[in-house]
Design an enzyme around this catalytic site. Structure first.
Site, PDB file in Angstrom:
ATOM      1  N   TYR A 184      56.839  49.456  86.380  1.00 33.00           N
ATOM      2  CA  TYR A 184      57.275  48.540  85.153  1.00 33.00           C
ATOM      3  C   TYR A 184      57.941  47.471  85.612  1.00 33.00           C
ATOM      4  O   TYR A 184      58.043  46.352  84.634  1.00 33.00           O
ATOM      5  CB  TYR A 184      57.536  49.181  84.151  1.00 33.00           C
ATOM      6  CG  TYR A 184      56.691  50.381  83.579  1.00 33.00           C
ATOM      7  CD1 TYR A 184      55.277  50.633  84.223  1.00 33.00           C
ATOM      8  CD2 TYR A 184      57.035  51.257  82.667  1.00 33.00           C
ATOM      9  CE1 TYR A 184      54.413  51.816  83.774  1.00 33.00           C
ATOM     10  CE2 TYR A 184      56.357  52.481  82.296  1.00 33.00           C
ATOM     11  CZ  TYR A 184      55.022  52.454  82.870  1.00 33.00           C
ATOM     12  OH  TYR A 184      54.160  53.397  82.441  1.00 33.00           O
ATOM     13  N   LYS A 232      58.772  57.188  87.154  1.00 27.20           N
ATOM     14  CA  LYS A 232      57.630  57.596  87.944  1.00 27.20           C
ATOM     15  C   LYS A 232      57.870  56.986  89.368  1.00 27.20           C
ATOM     16  O   LYS A 232      58.428  55.622  89.424  1.00 27.20           O
ATOM     17  CB  LYS A 232      56.278  57.063  87.287  1.00 27.20           C
ATOM     18  CG  LYS A 232      56.286  57.358  85.732  1.00 27.20           C
ATOM     19  CD  LYS A 232      55.004  57.240  85.081  1.00 27.20           C
ATOM     20  CE  LYS A 232      55.100  57.268  83.385  1.00 27.20           C
ATOM     21  NZ  LYS A 232      55.730  55.972  82.762  1.00 27.20           N
ATOM     22  N   HIS A 260      53.060  58.918  89.599  1.00 27.63           N
ATOM     23  CA  HIS A 260      52.448  57.893  88.712  1.00 27.63           C
ATOM     24  C   HIS A 260      51.035  58.088  88.962  1.00 27.63           C
ATOM     25  O   HIS A 260      50.426  57.962  87.750  1.00 27.63           O
ATOM     26  CB  HIS A 260      52.963  56.574  88.908  1.00 27.63           C
ATOM     27  CG  HIS A 260      52.864  55.660  87.693  1.00 27.63           C
ATOM     28  ND1 HIS A 260      53.711  54.432  87.577  1.00 27.63           N
ATOM     29  CD2 HIS A 260      52.215  55.606  86.623  1.00 27.63           C
ATOM     30  CE1 HIS A 260      53.412  54.036  86.560  1.00 27.63           C
ATOM     31  NE2 HIS A 260      52.330  54.527  85.955  1.00 27.63           N
TER      32      HIS A 260
END
Ligand code: A2P
Length: 276
Positions: free
Chosen positions: A49, A74, A107
């Site tokens: 992210y 993750k 992830h």
């Protein structure tokens, strides 16, 4: 009514968390600190992210003690081999500015890397204290069974897409059977048309709530399910946690389950596994 925790594999996970996908920089930091100030105790991020620094800033800006917060990150699918996974986790901790995360997830599965090696590395990260608990994300029933069989530390969560358009009953049943929490990402269907579903609107009207609140209530009323709605907007962050003062009837739960449809999945990148 208070927010409850989902207990799984020795972890105690607040049933509602703040998702941070696509929030970056000061907007993300401010969303995280605001959420913590108004009662959120669970924050979800990922190295992919590109916002772990901002999440860390938000944690520090809030006046909430670190040990009161359940923090998840993750490791990306290219970083899940032995050695590499630990280095990726260490880099995440550095960006977040914390000594350990509460939950470290793989992830996405990656067929190019033997799962045995990924799970061994994940378990090692836990033993080394980089994470209090470990888990997976986007794992199918088969992959979850393989992961739990390979792991010598508890796999406490499987984070996957879930909302009323997507039937995940079999995967959730498999999680419950293995003492694994099921964490719903995109619990609001990315804030799209699902919030205009007439059934959700009608239930919302009866309870004096918004369709988003009704959907989140539907998630947290399911045994073993945790929801992590993303919002970077203060009003909606507050709206999404105001769900512990009402409950849905069995009939209302069923009405929302009946919205499941064959093409209900919204997120399926090219590297996704063959879904259940
Ligand atoms: P925003 O960040 O502007 O609030 P999901 O978690 O299902 O992926 O949904 C996230 C999307 O839904 C984001 O675009 C978010 O936008 C929006 N959203 C979050 N909470 C609400 C809400 N209570 N009502 C409507 N949209 C919402």
């Amino acid at each position: 009514m208070k927010m409850h925790n989902v207990e799984a594999g020795g972890a105690s996970i607040p049933c509602l968390g703040l998702g941070t996908w696509a929030a970056r920089g000061p907007e993300c930091a401010s969303a995280v600190s605001f959420a913590l100030e108004i009662g959120y105790r669970h924050i979800d991020t990922a190295s992919a992210y590109a916002n772990e620094e901002a999440v860390g800033e938000g944690l520090r800006a809030s006046r909430v003690a670190r040990d009161q917060i359940f923090l998840t990150t993750k490791v990306g699918r290219d970083d899940i081999d032995e050695g590499r996974l630990e280095r990726a986790a260490e880099a995440s901790l550095k960006r977040l500015g914390v000594e350990a995360v509460d939950l470290l997830l793989i992830h996405w599965p990656n067929p190019a890397i033997p799962l045995k090696r990924s799970i061994a590395a994940l378990c090692k990260a836990r033993r080394r204290g980089l994470a209090r608990h470990i888990g997976v994300s986007n794992f199918t029933i088969r992959l979850l069974a393989e992961a739990t069989a390979l792991a010598d530390e508890p796999i406490v969560a499987n984070q996957c897409e879930y909302h009323p358009w997507l039937d995940q009953s079999q995967l959730i049943a498999a999680c419950r059977k293995s003492d694994v929490a099921f964490t719903s990402y995109s619990p609001l269907g990315r804030g799209g048309d699902i919030l205009a579903e007439p059934k959700a609107l009608a239930i919302a009207g009866r309870h004096g709530k918004t369709p988003a609140q009704v959907l989140l209530r539907w998630h947290v009323q399911q045994n073993g399910v945790v929801a992590i709605p993303k919002s970077a907007n203060r009003q909606r962050i507050a709206e999404n946690i105001a769900i512990f003062d009402f409950s849905l009837t069995e009939a209302e739960m069923k009405e929302l389950f009946s919205l499941a449809r064959p093409n209900g999945r919204l997120i399926s990148p090219g590297w996704a596994p063959a879904w259940d």
